[in-house]
Write a protein that holds these residues in place. Structure first.
Motif, PDB file in Angstrom:
ATOM      1  N   VAL A   1       0.802  -1.226   0.000  1.00  0.00           N
ATOM      2  CA  VAL A   1       0.000   0.000   0.000  1.00  0.00           C
ATOM      3  C   VAL A   1       0.833   1.274   0.000  1.00  0.00           C
ATOM      4  O   VAL A   1       0.437   2.257  -0.637  1.00  0.00           O
ATOM      5  CB  VAL A   1      -1.017  -0.011   1.157  1.00  0.00           C
ATOM      6  CG1 VAL A   1      -1.915   1.224   1.103  1.00  0.00           C
ATOM      7  CG2 VAL A   1      -1.882  -1.273   1.089  1.00  0.00           C
ATOM      8  N   PRO A   2       2.003   1.329   0.689  1.00  0.00           N
ATOM      9  CA  PRO A   2       2.808   2.555   0.591  1.00  0.00           C
ATOM     10  C   PRO A   2       3.163   2.948  -0.842  1.00  0.00           C
ATOM     11  O   PRO A   2       3.364   4.134  -1.129  1.00  0.00           O
ATOM     12  CB  PRO A   2       4.060   2.210   1.400  1.00  0.00           C
ATOM     13  CG  PRO A   2       3.574   1.248   2.425  1.00  0.00           C
ATOM     14  CD  PRO A   2       2.561   0.399   1.694  1.00  0.00           C
ATOM     15  N   ARG A   3       3.197   1.990  -1.750  1.00  0.00           N
ATOM     16  CA  ARG A   3       3.471   2.301  -3.159  1.00  0.00           C
ATOM     17  C   ARG A   3       2.308   3.063  -3.804  1.00  0.00           C
ATOM     18  O   ARG A   3       2.475   3.710  -4.838  1.00  0.00           O
ATOM     19  CB  ARG A   3       3.732   1.022  -3.943  1.00  0.00           C
ATOM     20  CG  ARG A   3       4.891   0.200  -3.405  1.00  0.00           C
ATOM     21  CD  ARG A   3       4.999  -1.121  -4.133  1.00  0.00           C
ATOM     22  NE  ARG A   3       5.904  -2.043  -3.457  1.00  0.00           N
ATOM     23  CZ  ARG A   3       6.072  -3.318  -3.803  1.00  0.00           C
ATOM     24  NH1 ARG A   3       5.400  -3.811  -4.841  1.00  0.00           N
ATOM     25  NH2 ARG A   3       6.899  -4.090  -3.132  1.00  0.00           N
ATOM     26  N   PHE A   4       1.143   2.961  -3.184  1.00  0.00           N
ATOM     27  CA  PHE A   4      -0.045   3.643  -3.703  1.00  0.00           C
ATOM     28  C   PHE A   4      -0.510   4.739  -2.750  1.00  0.00           C
ATOM     29  O   PHE A   4      -1.688   5.081  -2.712  1.00  0.00           O
ATOM     30  CB  PHE A   4      -1.172   2.630  -3.927  1.00  0.00           C
ATOM     31  CG  PHE A   4      -0.801   1.485  -4.829  1.00  0.00           C
ATOM     32  CD1 PHE A   4      -0.295   1.721  -6.100  1.00  0.00           C
ATOM     33  CD2 PHE A   4      -0.942   0.173  -4.398  1.00  0.00           C
ATOM     34  CE1 PHE A   4       0.058   0.668  -6.928  1.00  0.00           C
ATOM     35  CE2 PHE A   4      -0.594  -0.882  -5.217  1.00  0.00           C
ATOM     36  CZ  PHE A   4      -0.088  -0.638  -6.491  1.00  0.00           C
ATOM     37  N   ALA A   5       0.434   5.280  -1.982  1.00  0.00           N
ATOM     38  CA  ALA A   5       0.091   6.314  -0.995  1.00  0.00           C
ATOM     39  C   ALA A   5      -0.570   7.519  -1.635  1.00  0.00           C
ATOM     40  O   ALA A   5      -1.428   8.177  -1.030  1.00  0.00           O
ATOM     41  CB  ALA A   5       1.347   6.748  -0.228  1.00  0.00           C
ATOM     42  N   ASP A   6      -0.192   7.808  -2.890  1.00  0.00           N
ATOM     43  CA  ASP A   6      -0.768   8.964  -3.573  1.00  0.00           C
ATOM     44  C   ASP A   6      -2.177   8.685  -4.097  1.00  0.00           C
ATOM     45  O   ASP A   6      -2.859   9.601  -4.565  1.00  0.00           O
ATOM     46  CB  ASP A   6       0.131   9.400  -4.729  1.00  0.00           C
ATOM     47  CG  ASP A   6       0.339   8.308  -5.768  1.00  0.00           C
ATOM     48  OD1 ASP A   6       0.219   7.111  -5.412  1.00  0.00           O
ATOM     49  OD2 ASP A   6       0.636   8.637  -6.934  1.00  0.00           O
ATOM     50  N   ARG A   7      -2.646   7.448  -3.998  1.00  0.00           N
ATOM     51  CA  ARG A   7      -3.948   7.078  -4.537  1.00  0.00           C
ATOM     52  C   ARG A   7      -4.970   6.714  -3.466  1.00  0.00           C
ATOM     53  O   ARG A   7      -6.172   6.710  -3.728  1.00  0.00           O
ATOM     54  CB  ARG A   7      -3.806   5.875  -5.488  1.00  0.00           C
ATOM     55  CG  ARG A   7      -2.818   6.077  -6.625  1.00  0.00           C
ATOM     56  CD  ARG A   7      -2.743   4.835  -7.495  1.00  0.00           C
ATOM     57  NE  ARG A   7      -3.986   4.596  -8.197  1.00  0.00           N
ATOM     58  CZ  ARG A   7      -4.277   5.076  -9.396  1.00  0.00           C
ATOM     59  NH1 ARG A   7      -3.403   5.830 -10.044  1.00  0.00           N
ATOM     60  NH2 ARG A   7      -5.434   4.805  -9.961  1.00  0.00           N
ATOM     61  N   ILE A   8      -4.497   6.396  -2.256  1.00  0.00           N
ATOM     62  CA  ILE A   8      -5.400   5.809  -1.272  1.00  0.00           C
ATOM     63  C   ILE A   8      -6.497   6.777  -0.840  1.00  0.00           C
ATOM     64  O   ILE A   8      -7.648   6.383  -0.649  1.00  0.00           O
ATOM     65  CB  ILE A   8      -4.625   5.256  -0.052  1.00  0.00           C
ATOM     66  CG1 ILE A   8      -5.575   4.425   0.836  1.00  0.00           C
ATOM     67  CG2 ILE A   8      -3.917   6.351   0.722  1.00  0.00           C
ATOM     68  CD1 ILE A   8      -4.857   3.610   1.886  1.00  0.00           C
ATOM     69  N   GLU A   9      -6.197   8.069  -0.710  1.00  0.00           N
ATOM     70  CA  GLU A   9      -7.216   9.013  -0.251  1.00  0.00           C
ATOM     71  C   GLU A   9      -8.317   9.204  -1.287  1.00  0.00           C
ATOM     72  O   GLU A   9      -9.476   9.419  -0.928  1.00  0.00           O
ATOM     73  CB  GLU A   9      -6.570  10.351   0.100  1.00  0.00           C
ATOM     74  CG  GLU A   9      -5.723  10.283   1.363  1.00  0.00           C
ATOM     75  CD  GLU A   9      -5.294  11.644   1.858  1.00  0.00           C
ATOM     76  OE1 GLU A   9      -6.120  12.320   2.509  1.00  0.00           O
ATOM     77  OE2 GLU A   9      -4.146  12.026   1.590  1.00  0.00           O
ATOM     78  N   ALA A  10      -7.978   9.108  -2.568  1.00  0.00           N
ATOM     79  CA  ALA A  10      -8.973   9.285  -3.626  1.00  0.00           C
ATOM     80  C   ALA A  10      -9.666   7.970  -3.991  1.00  0.00           C
ATOM     81  O   ALA A  10     -10.613   7.971  -4.784  1.00  0.00           O
ATOM     82  CB  ALA A  10      -8.310   9.878  -4.869  1.00  0.00           C
ATOM     83  N   SER A  11      -9.196   6.871  -3.410  1.00  0.00           N
ATOM     84  CA  SER A  11      -9.774   5.562  -3.729  1.00  0.00           C
ATOM     85  C   SER A  11     -11.044   5.328  -2.905  1.00  0.00           C
ATOM     86  O   SER A  11     -11.481   6.184  -2.143  1.00  0.00           O
ATOM     87  CB  SER A  11      -8.747   4.460  -3.404  1.00  0.00           C
ATOM     88  OG  SER A  11      -8.657   4.274  -1.996  1.00  0.00           O
ATOM     89  N   GLY A  12     -11.590   4.133  -3.029  1.00  0.00           N
ATOM     90  CA  GLY A  12     -12.777   3.781  -2.265  1.00  0.00           C
ATOM     91  C   GLY A  12     -12.467   3.256  -0.876  1.00  0.00           C
ATOM     92  O   GLY A  12     -13.365   2.757  -0.193  1.00  0.00           O
ATOM     93  N   PHE A  13     -11.209   3.359  -0.433  1.00  0.00           N
ATOM     94  CA  PHE A  13     -10.796   2.769   0.841  1.00  0.00           C
ATOM     95  C   PHE A  13     -11.642   3.257   2.014  1.00  0.00           C
ATOM     96  O   PHE A  13     -12.274   2.469   2.714  1.00  0.00           O
ATOM     97  CB  PHE A  13      -9.314   3.068   1.102  1.00  0.00           C
ATOM     98  CG  PHE A  13      -8.863   2.694   2.492  1.00  0.00           C
ATOM     99  CD1 PHE A  13      -8.471   1.397   2.779  1.00  0.00           C
ATOM    100  CD2 PHE A  13      -8.845   3.639   3.515  1.00  0.00           C
ATOM    101  CE1 PHE A  13      -8.070   1.043   4.060  1.00  0.00           C
ATOM    102  CE2 PHE A  13      -8.448   3.290   4.804  1.00  0.00           C
ATOM    103  CZ  PHE A  13      -8.063   1.989   5.075  1.00  0.00           C
ATOM    104  N   ARG A  14     -11.666   4.572   2.243  1.00  0.00           N
ATOM    105  CA  ARG A  14     -12.321   5.089   3.443  1.00  0.00           C
ATOM    106  C   ARG A  14     -13.839   4.922   3.371  1.00  0.00           C
ATOM    107  O   ARG A  14     -14.491   4.613   4.376  1.00  0.00           O
ATOM    108  CB  ARG A  14     -11.944   6.555   3.652  1.00  0.00           C
ATOM    109  CG  ARG A  14     -12.503   7.185   4.917  1.00  0.00           C
ATOM    110  CD  ARG A  14     -11.914   6.623   6.191  1.00  0.00           C
ATOM    111  NE  ARG A  14     -12.682   7.033   7.365  1.00  0.00           N
ATOM    112  CZ  ARG A  14     -12.318   6.825   8.621  1.00  0.00           C
ATOM    113  NH1 ARG A  14     -11.187   6.200   8.883  1.00  0.00           N
ATOM    114  NH2 ARG A  14     -13.090   7.204   9.621  1.00  0.00           N
ATOM    115  N   LYS A  15     -14.412   5.095   2.189  1.00  0.00           N
ATOM    116  CA  LYS A  15     -15.857   4.920   2.040  1.00  0.00           C
ATOM    117  C   LYS A  15     -16.246   3.488   2.382  1.00  0.00           C
ATOM    118  O   LYS A  15     -17.239   3.241   3.086  1.00  0.00           O
ATOM    119  CB  LYS A  15     -16.291   5.264   0.620  1.00  0.00           C
ATOM    120  CG  LYS A  15     -17.785   5.156   0.397  1.00  0.00           C
ATOM    121  CD  LYS A  15     -18.166   5.566  -1.027  1.00  0.00           C
ATOM    122  CE  LYS A  15     -19.670   5.434  -1.252  1.00  0.00           C
ATOM    123  NZ  LYS A  15     -20.036   5.807  -2.661  1.00  0.00           N
ATOM    124  N   ALA A  16     -15.442   2.517   1.910  1.00  0.00           N
ATOM    125  CA  ALA A  16     -15.732   1.116   2.204  1.00  0.00           C
ATOM    126  C   ALA A  16     -15.521   0.827   3.689  1.00  0.00           C
ATOM    127  O   ALA A  16     -16.260   0.041   4.286  1.00  0.00           O
ATOM    128  CB  ALA A  16     -14.838   0.206   1.357  1.00  0.00           C
TER     129      ALA A  16
END
Length: 341
Positions: free
Chosen positions: A271-286
């Motif tokens: 996941v650290p490799r996608f640190a720039d994407r996690i906030e805009a992803s569906g992570f928190r909503k899910a």
């Protein structure tokens, strides 16, 4: 209380994963950890060879104690790593390295030890919520496999809870999930957390999406998805977003299970490799979509651990101040080469 008999210094600290070995030396209590280069597990036939090449070749300090975190269940006199070929034999290691003490940890149990001491420059908060310091905390980390652990506070001590939560069952929820699910390659006949939330899991997601959409399921490894992402591959884009979404979903389940108002922490190497994407992803909503308890979930903070060696730091905290932790070391502590306690 756990076994708080003091350790002899220097302390060699090793976090052994299915892919990487992270090493450090704590010269004395309360001193900073001296870190050494991270090396590939597959580059060495065993732990002693890796330690000799990485640590002993660069320092005259010889360890008196060894704290070692292992990616897999800890039991018996020989511990096989879940996702690598190494076998750890504590009594053999004590004799080979001339150790006074050796303590074994599950790798995510060791990572859990670090959670109370992570600072703002070692984590990235994703979404809202605030930490309640004495409440349970959970850590989950996709890497070669999927690790899960918890940390609870009671009787003025932190207790890490190692588990195998990465192998719980995952299920489809959305219409898109139901399109993709029939095309997912099963692992041991199941779709578990690790089936999807690991390096190989990311590749499985890519192939399932491609098959569902009638495209080429060429991807074989997680690194292939990263390459596709860099090239603008739309299947790779969706695979990464779904990976982060499913991670949020499982992290939310664990938060509910533990009522983890101390926070949920994301570790592991992916996941650290996608640190720039996690906030805009569906992570928190899910993560928050846990009706009828959405309001509770909105108050639980989630963090991406950005520190490269949190398990090493966690074991260093234990070595320095073992009285702050309650850990049952039965069958896991060896003094002068013999099983202690």
């Amino acid at each position: 209380m756990g076994d708080i008999r003091p350790l002899s210094f220097p302390v060699l600290i090793a976090d052994i994963g299915g892919t990487n070995v992270r090493l450090g030396v704590l010269p004395e209590a309360h001193s900073p950890v001296r870190n050494f280069p991270t090396v590939s597990t597959s580059a060495f036939p065993d732990f002693v060879t890796a330690a000799e090449a990485t640590v002993f070749a660069q320092t005259a300090m010889m360890p008196r104690s060894l704290l070692i975190a292992i990616a897999g269940p800890i039991s018996g006199s020989a511990i096989k790593l879940t996702n690598a070929d190494w076998v750890i034999e504590p009594q053999t290691l004590c004799k080979a390295l001339g150790l006074d003490h050796l303590i074994l940890f599950n790798d995510f149990e060791a990572l859990a030890l670090s959670l109370p001491y992570l600072t703002s420059d070692q984590v990235l908060q994703v979404g809202g919520g605030e930490v309640l310091p004495r409440s349970p905390r959970v850590v989950i980390g996709p890497g070669t496999g999927l690790g899960v652990a918890a940390l609870v506070y009671a009787d003025r001590c932190f207790t890490p809870l190692a588990g195998e939560g990465g192998h719980v069952t995952m299920a489809p929820e959305t219409d898109r999930d139901f399109q993709i699910w029939p095309h997912i390659d099963r692992f041991h006949g199941r779709i578990s957390g690790e089936t999807l939330l690991s390096g190989r899991g990311l590749a499985r997601l890519y192939r399932a999406i491609a098959r569902a959409d009638g495209k080429d399921p060429w991807c074989r490894e997680g690194r292939d998805v990263a390459e596709g992402l860099a090239a603008g591959d739309v299947v790779a884009e969706e695979a990464v977003d779904l990976f982060l979404t499913y991670l949020g979903r499982l992290a939310g389940d664990l938060a509910l299970t533990m009522l983890a108002k101390g926070g949920v922490y994301i570790g592991g190497g992916i996941v650290p490799r996608f640190a720039d994407r996690i906030e805009a992803s569906g992570f928190r909503k899910a993560f928050e979509a846990k009706a009828p308890h959405t309001a509770i979930m909105e108050q639980i903070p989630t963090f991406l651990i950005t520190d490269p060696k949190p398990a090493v730091a966690g074991m260093a905290s234990f070595a320095t101040l073992p009285e702050r932790f309650s850990v049952d070391l039965t069958g896991r502590r060896f003094d002068d080469g013999g099983l202690a306690g």
